[in-house]
Design a protein around this motif. Structure first.
Motif, PDB file in Angstrom:
ATOM      1  N   CYS A   1      10.554  62.544  35.183  1.00  0.00           N
ATOM      2  CA  CYS A   1      10.972  63.790  35.824  1.00  0.00           C
ATOM      3  C   CYS A   1      11.117  63.203  37.208  1.00  0.00           C
ATOM      4  O   CYS A   1      10.246  62.755  38.001  1.00  0.00           O
ATOM      5  N   ASP A   2      12.327  63.532  37.577  1.00  0.00           N
ATOM      6  CA  ASP A   2      13.089  63.419  38.912  1.00  0.00           C
ATOM      7  C   ASP A   2      11.845  63.705  39.912  1.00  0.00           C
ATOM      8  O   ASP A   2      11.483  65.135  40.197  1.00  0.00           O
TER       9      ASP A   2
ATOM     10  N   GLU B   1      11.772  64.989  42.726  1.00  0.00           N
ATOM     11  CA  GLU B   1      12.486  65.929  43.728  1.00  0.00           C
ATOM     12  C   GLU B   1      12.374  67.393  43.100  1.00  0.00           C
ATOM     13  O   GLU B   1      12.450  68.551  43.734  1.00  0.00           O
ATOM     14  N   LEU B   2      12.024  67.410  41.654  1.00  0.00           N
ATOM     15  CA  LEU B   2      11.815  68.447  40.965  1.00  0.00           C
ATOM     16  C   LEU B   2      10.392  68.832  41.403  1.00  0.00           C
ATOM     17  O   LEU B   2      10.028  70.239  40.695  1.00  0.00           O
ATOM     18  N   SER B   3       9.440  67.262  41.079  1.00  0.00           N
ATOM     19  CA  SER B   3       8.398  68.172  42.105  1.00  0.00           C
ATOM     20  C   SER B   3       7.626  68.274  43.439  1.00  0.00           C
ATOM     21  O   SER B   3       5.780  68.409  43.512  1.00  0.00           O
TER      22      SER B   3
END
Lengths: 341, 99
Positions: free
Chosen positions: B72-73, B75-77
């Motif tokens: 998962c990128d 940026e999302l976490s």
């Protein structure tokens, strides 16, 4: 599954894809800032490409189309998407993979293996054309003769023409090449920085060369996973911009597309090479000039400004009125290693 | 903490051309969590053998390096603030060179 749920909690953001509302998002699309899952990304990405193909009337049923395949990410994505869309929407295209073997030991060997995998995976016939067969010189031979300084010029000029020659072998109507948004934005920027108006107007055009031998179509993939040759400062600059504003890269491309060239700007005339018949704004095309230099043991011929012994340089002196100074100045600003649409 | 780190798109060249590293990272002193910020420092010190500027710029990765935490990128976490857990998989892919 449990791990997936745990991670999405930890993420703190929206837990579900904002398109399907079912699955865990895995990326944020720079284009829309939407957080979406893998499946929805594929779906919107492929559908957008289909819309571009339809809107621009890129293909007609029954056409033979060559996909320029380097084994890199961009062309691999293109080969997958186009063969998929061709089946899904019954375009009725005969697709081929076309690869260029520059003859660089330890570099092309690997990527040609990738292309051979694509051939099997997507069931597309593969044609490989080599510099050695077309020009009698591999890049290894050329580097041995001229060193590392200007070899990108040879490689770039030869590659463009090799694609056309490979296309003629396959008897295709069109060539498609895949590019990612970063590359196109970088090319727009470099063309502006160089003041190269002719290339600026061409570099974002979806098709080129409709009067030439074979039209080429360019797909700009919104590629977030695209390894690519590093083209210096411009690339890092646009990636810095993207970090501040994710849409910046697509906006640069939009600017490139929307540029209007003043009608008073003198553009180079495109004719054909007297020697090989390939499109050229000069008496001889660049590939023929470079090749002549190699074969005569004058490898600097055709690099940078016209020099004595350059057939086109001679032509300028004899026939000033035909080519004129505008053409010459554009010619002299060609830099090695640039994408040149 | 056991982690799997993967380097791609040319970044593996900075760590002895090894793409996948199974590593054991100690938690920072007086902390019970490990963040991506801590991990980047650890990678810089322990894995990157040459040209660190190809990987790090300031206190984060160089623009053009993708970071995925469990596919998962990041940026999302929360990017640098992402907290890592046992057995997480972190992937770094350069989009600037290689090919």
């Amino acid at each position: 599954m449990e791990a997936g749920e745990a991670k999405s909690k930890k993420a703190g953001g929206p837990r579900l894809c904002c398109i399907c509302n079912l699955r865990r998002p895995v990326l944020k699309r720079p284009k829309t800032l939407q957080q979406i899952c893998r499946e929805c990304f594929y779906e919107v990405f492929e559908e957008e490409i289909h819309q571009v193909i339809v809107k621009n009337h890129l293909f007609k049923s029954g056409e033979r189309v060559a996909i320029g395949a380097s084994g890199g990410k961009d062309s691999t994505v293109l080969a997958y998407v186009l063969s998929e869309l061709n089946k899904r929407h019954s375009y009725g295209l005969d697709l081929f993979l076309l690869s260029i073997d520059e003859g660089i030991t330890g570099y092309r060997d690997d990527s040609l293996e990738t292309v051979k995998r694509n051939e099997v995976q997507y069931g597309l016939p593969l044609q490989i054309v080599s510099y050695k067969d077309l020009y009698g010189w591999t890049m290894d031979d050329i580097v041995k003769m001229i060193g590392l300084k200007n070899n990108c010029t040879f490689c770039g000029v030869f590659r463009r023409q090799a694609l056309d020659r490979g296309a003629a072998l396959l008897k295709v109507d069109k060539i498609v090449t895949g590019h990612n948004a970063d590359d196109i934005a970088e090319t727009v920027l470099l063309n502006i920085l160089r003041g190269d108006i002719a290339r600026l107007s061409r570099c974002t055009s979806i098709t080129t060369g409709e009067d030439g031998p074979i039209p080429r179509y360019y797909f700009s993939t919104e590629c977030i996973y695209s390894p690519n040759a590093y083209r210096g400062f411009a690339r890092e600059f646009i990636k810095d911009l993207e970090r501040l504003r994710p849409k910046a890269i697509l906006d640069i491309i939009k600017s490139g597309e929307d540029f209007r060239i003043a009608t008073t700007t003198k553009m180079p005339e495109q004719g054909t090479c007297e020697r090989c018949g390939y499109i050229s704004s000069q008496k001889w095309c660049k590939a023929c000039v470079l090749l002549e230099g190699l074969n005569r043991g004058l490898p600097k011929m055709g690099i940078g400004r016209s020099r004595a012994g350059d057939v086109n340089g001679d032509l300028h002196n004899k026939n000033e009125s035909k080519s004129g100074p505008t053409v010459k100045s554009i010619e002299s600003r060609k830099q090695c290693g640039s994408l040149d649409f | 903490m056991q982690l799997t780190l993967e380097f791609g798109g040319g970044l593996e060249l900075l760590c002895d051309s090894v793409k996948i590293h199974k590593v054991n990272v100690d938690l920072p002193d007086e902390s019970h969590i490990l963040t991506m910020k801590d991990l980047l420092k650890w990678v810089r010190t322990n894995l990157i053998k040459e040209r660190p500027e190809m990987f790090i710029k300031g206190d984060t990765v160089r623009p053009g390096v993708l970071v995925l935490v469990n596919d998962c990128d990041w940026e999302l976490s929360g990017q640098l603030e992402t907290t890592l857990e046992e057995k997480d998989v972190v992937v770094f892919i350069s989009t600037l060179h290689g090919g």
